[in-house]
Design a protein around this motif. Structure first.
Motif, PDB file in Angstrom:
ATOM      1  N   LEU A   1       1.080  -0.973  -0.109  1.00 38.83           N
ATOM      2  CA  LEU A   1       0.211  -0.131   0.275  1.00 38.83           C
ATOM      3  C   LEU A   1       0.932   1.388   0.119  1.00 38.83           C
ATOM      4  N   GLU A   2       1.983   1.475   0.674  1.00 36.33           N
ATOM      5  CA  GLU A   2       3.185   2.604   0.375  1.00 36.33           C
ATOM      6  C   GLU A   2       3.576   2.857  -0.417  1.00 36.33           C
ATOM      7  N   ASP A   3       4.230   2.116  -1.395  1.00 34.48           N
ATOM      8  CA  ASP A   3       4.470   1.434  -2.923  1.00 34.48           C
ATOM      9  C   ASP A   3       3.427   2.196  -3.397  1.00 34.48           C
ATOM     10  N   SER A   4       2.075   1.879  -3.586  1.00 36.69           N
ATOM     11  CA  SER A   4       1.013   1.995  -4.282  1.00 36.69           C
ATOM     12  C   SER A   4       1.108   3.554  -4.564  1.00 36.69           C
ATOM     13  N   PHE A   5       0.731   4.264  -2.549  1.00 37.14           N
ATOM     14  CA  PHE A   5       0.791   5.809  -3.087  1.00 37.14           C
ATOM     15  C   PHE A   5       1.837   6.307  -3.017  1.00 37.14           C
ATOM     16  N   GLN A   6       3.328   5.406  -3.471  1.00 39.38           N
ATOM     17  CA  GLN A   6       4.264   6.823  -3.203  1.00 39.38           C
ATOM     18  C   GLN A   6       3.839   6.598  -5.087  1.00 39.38           C
TER      19      GLN A   6
END
Length: 77
Positions: A37-42
């Motif tokens: 999820l974190e990578d997706s937001f970035q």
């Protein structure tokens, strides 16, 4: 200087094809199932930045384009 400022400077010299290529790569990375999820937001924010740069470059091109009127005179688009 922040890395965002350096990244913006590097991308300023890129042409539309390069920006579209980066945008496509970003979308492909986001479509992977194993992405966090974190990578997706970035990646989402990177994609939005790339879209803005593409729009800015397209706007600059539009402003440089000329159109001909019925008398054959040119006017800025």
């Amino acid at each position: 200087r922040s890395s965002m400022a350096n990244q913006a400077e590097l991308q300023e010299g890129q042409n539309l094809e390069e920006l579209f290529g980066q945008l496509e790569d970003t979308i492909q990375k986001m479509e992977k199932e194993e992405i966090s999820l974190e990578d997706s937001f970035q990646l989402y924010h990177k994609g939005m930045d790339l879209l803005k740069q593409c729009n800015d470059k397209i706007d600059k091109v539009k402003k440089k384009m000329l159109i001909l009127d019925e008398e054959g005179e040119t006017h800025e688009f």
